[in-house]
Design a protein around this motif. Structure first.
Motif, PDB file in Angstrom:
ATOM      1  N   UNK A 153       6.762 -25.114  -0.131  1.00 60.64           N
ATOM      2  CA  UNK A 153       6.755 -26.306  -0.804  1.00 60.64           C
ATOM      3  C   UNK A 153       6.108 -27.664  -0.258  1.00 60.64           C
ATOM      4  N   UNK A 154       6.326 -28.611   1.277  1.00 58.86           N
ATOM      5  CA  UNK A 154       5.480 -29.198   1.452  1.00 58.86           C
ATOM      6  C   UNK A 154       4.423 -28.965   1.704  1.00 58.86           C
ATOM      7  N   UNK A 155       4.250 -27.158   2.333  1.00 63.41           N
ATOM      8  CA  UNK A 155       2.083 -27.471   2.336  1.00 63.41           C
ATOM      9  C   UNK A 155       1.757 -27.006   0.960  1.00 63.41           C
ATOM     10  N   UNK A 156       0.090 -27.216   1.250  1.00 63.87           N
ATOM     11  CA  UNK A 156      -0.404 -27.281  -0.589  1.00 63.87           C
ATOM     12  C   UNK A 156      -1.623 -26.295   0.510  1.00 63.87           C
ATOM     13  N   UNK A 157      -1.690 -25.687   1.491  1.00 60.13           N
ATOM     14  CA  UNK A 157      -2.788 -24.580   1.763  1.00 60.13           C
ATOM     15  C   UNK A 157      -2.608 -23.795   3.156  1.00 60.13           C
ATOM     16  N   UNK A 158      -2.736 -22.708   2.924  1.00 63.94           N
ATOM     17  CA  UNK A 158      -2.656 -22.138   3.908  1.00 63.94           C
ATOM     18  C   UNK A 158      -3.963 -21.883   4.255  1.00 63.94           C
ATOM     19  N   UNK A 159      -3.887 -20.094   5.238  1.00 57.72           N
ATOM     20  CA  UNK A 159      -3.981 -19.630   5.759  1.00 57.72           C
ATOM     21  C   UNK A 159      -3.966 -17.727   5.039  1.00 57.72           C
ATOM     22  N   UNK A 160      -4.693 -17.264   3.843  1.00 56.52           N
ATOM     23  CA  UNK A 160      -4.455 -15.812   3.337  1.00 56.52           C
ATOM     24  C   UNK A 160      -5.424 -14.737   4.522  1.00 56.52           C
ATOM     25  N   UNK A 161      -4.389 -14.024   4.734  1.00 56.11           N
ATOM     26  CA  UNK A 161      -4.874 -12.617   5.237  1.00 56.11           C
ATOM     27  C   UNK A 161      -4.675 -11.381   4.533  1.00 56.11           C
ATOM     28  N   UNK A 162      -6.065 -10.777   4.450  1.00 57.19           N
ATOM     29  CA  UNK A 162      -6.204  -9.707   3.686  1.00 57.19           C
ATOM     30  C   UNK A 162      -6.739  -8.732   4.488  1.00 57.19           C
ATOM     31  N   UNK A 163      -7.287  -7.591   4.070  1.00 63.48           N
ATOM     32  CA  UNK A 163      -7.261  -6.845   5.101  1.00 63.48           C
ATOM     33  C   UNK A 163      -8.771  -6.265   4.710  1.00 63.48           C
ATOM     34  N   UNK A 164      -9.666  -6.215   5.502  1.00 63.64           N
ATOM     35  CA  UNK A 164     -11.480  -6.289   5.552  1.00 63.64           C
ATOM     36  C   UNK A 164     -11.840  -5.060   4.819  1.00 63.64           C
ATOM     37  N   UNK A 165     -12.752  -4.783   3.659  1.00 64.59           N
ATOM     38  CA  UNK A 165     -13.399  -4.003   3.939  1.00 64.59           C
ATOM     39  C   UNK A 165     -15.404  -3.925   3.871  1.00 64.59           C
ATOM     40  N   UNK A 166     -14.986  -4.517   4.832  1.00 65.94           N
ATOM     41  CA  UNK A 166     -16.387  -5.203   5.385  1.00 65.94           C
ATOM     42  C   UNK A 166     -16.980  -4.244   5.909  1.00 65.94           C
ATOM     43  N   UNK A 167     -18.538  -3.671   6.174  1.00 65.06           N
ATOM     44  CA  UNK A 167     -18.508  -2.390   7.087  1.00 65.06           C
ATOM     45  C   UNK A 167     -18.608  -3.010   8.133  1.00 65.06           C
ATOM     46  N   UNK A 168     -18.096  -2.121   9.097  1.00 69.38           N
ATOM     47  CA  UNK A 168     -17.956  -2.736  11.035  1.00 69.38           C
ATOM     48  C   UNK A 168     -16.913  -3.076  11.415  1.00 69.38           C
ATOM     49  N   UNK A 169     -16.069  -4.367  10.374  1.00 69.42           N
ATOM     50  CA  UNK A 169     -14.430  -4.734  10.453  1.00 69.42           C
ATOM     51  C   UNK A 169     -13.683  -4.044   9.208  1.00 69.42           C
ATOM     52  N   UNK A 170     -14.356  -2.691   9.055  1.00 69.91           N
ATOM     53  CA  UNK A 170     -12.665  -1.944   7.429  1.00 69.91           C
ATOM     54  C   UNK A 170     -11.489  -2.304   8.551  1.00 69.91           C
ATOM     55  N   UNK A 206      -0.168  -3.488  -5.494  1.00 69.08           N
ATOM     56  CA  UNK A 206       0.448  -2.535  -4.310  1.00 69.08           C
ATOM     57  C   UNK A 206       0.305  -3.309  -3.087  1.00 69.08           C
ATOM     58  N   UNK A 207      -1.202  -3.317  -3.025  1.00 69.42           N
ATOM     59  CA  UNK A 207      -1.374  -3.745  -1.830  1.00 69.42           C
ATOM     60  C   UNK A 207      -1.087  -4.519  -0.724  1.00 69.42           C
ATOM     61  N   UNK A 208      -0.779  -5.128   0.368  1.00 69.12           N
ATOM     62  CA  UNK A 208       0.025  -6.140   0.952  1.00 69.12           C
ATOM     63  C   UNK A 208      -0.904  -7.345   1.409  1.00 69.12           C
ATOM     64  N   UNK A 209      -0.555  -8.394   1.351  1.00 71.75           N
ATOM     65  CA  UNK A 209      -1.139  -9.998   2.349  1.00 71.75           C
ATOM     66  C   UNK A 209       0.083 -10.798   2.236  1.00 71.75           C
ATOM     67  N   UNK A 210      -0.482 -11.555   3.711  1.00 70.49           N
ATOM     68  CA  UNK A 210       0.138 -12.175   4.428  1.00 70.49           C
ATOM     69  C   UNK A 210      -0.583 -14.359   3.564  1.00 70.49           C
ATOM     70  N   UNK A 211       0.523 -15.202   3.705  1.00 72.61           N
ATOM     71  CA  UNK A 211       0.425 -16.631   3.364  1.00 72.61           C
ATOM     72  C   UNK A 211       0.962 -16.925   4.971  1.00 72.61           C
ATOM     73  N   UNK A 212      -0.132 -17.535   5.667  1.00 70.58           N
ATOM     74  CA  UNK A 212       0.270 -18.568   6.563  1.00 70.58           C
ATOM     75  C   UNK A 212       0.307 -19.719   6.142  1.00 70.58           C
TER      76      UNK A 212
END
Length: 346
Positions: free
Chosen positions: A69-86, A124-130
């Motif tokens: 609640x106090x935070x207004x920003x964070x780090x969103x973690x998704x799964x990369x679909x970029x070539x070489x780091x997929x 239905x894909x999962x992400x994480x907000x830190x």
């Protein structure tokens, strides 16, 4: 009377009564005794007294909800679909607000890499907000390294349609929290997304306990009322009240040979102290223990918190100077205290 139960050094519960307080004198109105036992109903219908420590700590769901609640920003973690780091974790700095149930709501550009990752992952894909207290856009003050509370919210994320019941409320809430939003939220390239938690992980700080939080308990939890002011309160206490804190450790917590005391947390139920002292028989060995000094009553404002803290400081000073309250009651004897962590290294 001191009651010791587990790590509770002084466990008391409130009876009806008010403690009037001012520097230089103690005014005791009506019944000011704090009982260490509470009445519980027995199986046979009679009553018996059982030792019941007061609630002087926020529960973990409340702590997690406070961070988000106090935070207004964070780090969103998704799964990369970029070539070489997929498939690799991809972290992005994002802004957010919470809806009425504590679900993070993000305004994202459809061209952003994290948005592309979400779209390619499908429904239905999962992400994480830190999120972490003390971040650059929180109101809790400057960052303090690892010695701060943080929360990781993992769940599914979905685009919010304009037909959603809380659409207007979310737009207004986001515009208030993030001034730039009014310029972009009507752009066809920007969309609101809601993160619905399936797993929540809370960490209290460096070397402090961590715990998984059930999403339903997180949803029902209420953020602490002092959260946005806690950092400034702690800063002032650590900057201007070193002598008071040392007295509190020595007289209220009964710590011997105190070297340093630091306030590491403040909320409506009390304050957390980190106390460094010297070992009695090994003077070159320092011990660091964590304590919780509870308020006798939950506070509802910053001024109330200041008042409760000053009462603790005053009673520590009075005990140091041999002051009694006329009935042989020792100042500070009924302050609720909990030892939350112990330095066991020898």
């Amino acid at each position: 009377m001191r009651v010791i139960a587990l790590l509770v050094l002084s466990a008391v519960s409130f009876e009806n009564g008010v403690v009037g307080f001012s520097y230089g004198s103690i005014n005791k109105c009506s019944s000011t005794r704090l009982a260490a036992a509470s009445v519980v109903e027995a199986v046979n219908g009679s009553t018996e007294k059982a030792s019941m420590p007061p609630t002087i700590r926020l529960n973990v769901p409340e702590k997690a909800r406070t961070v988000s609640s106090v935070c207004t920003s964070g780090t969103l973690c998704t799964s990369s679909y970029m070539d070489d780091i997929q498939g690799a974790p991809f972290g992005s700095f994002v802004d957010y607000v919470l809806d009425d149930h504590g679900n993070p709501v993000l305004l994202m550009n459809e061209m952003s890499m994290h948005t592309v990752n979400i779209q390619k992952a499908g429904a239905g894909s999962l992400v994480t907000l830190f999120a972490q207290l003390g971040g650059p856009t929180t109101s809790s003050g400057p960052a303090q390294g690892q010695d701060v509370s943080r929360c990781s919210i993992t769940g599914t994320i979905e685009k919010i349609e304009s037909t959603a019941e809380d659409w207007d409320a979310l737009r207004m809430r986001y515009g208030i929290a993030h001034s730039y939003a009014d310029q972009v939220m009507d752009s066809p390239k920007f969309h609101f997304y809601r993160l619905t938690p399936t797993k929540i992980y809370f960490v209290g700080g460096f070397g402090v306990s961590s715990e998984w939080v059930p999403p339903e308990e997180y949803k029902k939890a209420t953020p602490d009322i002092l959260a946005k002011d806690a950092s400034s309160i702690m800063g002032r206490l650590n900057r201007d009240h070193d002598e008071d804190l040392m007295l509190t450790a020595a007289e209220i917590l009964s710590v011997k040979e105190v070297e340093k005391v630091r306030v590491t947390g403040v909320d409506r139920l009390g304050m957390d102290l980190r106390v460094t002292s010297r070992m009695p028989r090994r003077k070159n060995k320092l011990l660091t223990d964590e304590f919780r000094v509870g308020f006798r009553i939950p506070v509802i404002s910053v001024e109330d918190a200041k008042s409760e803290i000053l009462k603790v400081f005053q009673e520590a000073w009075e005990k140091k100077n041999g002051v009694t309250w006329g009935d042989d009651e020792v100042p500070g004897a009924d302050v609720p205290v909990l030892k939350t962590a112990e330095d066991n290294l020898m």
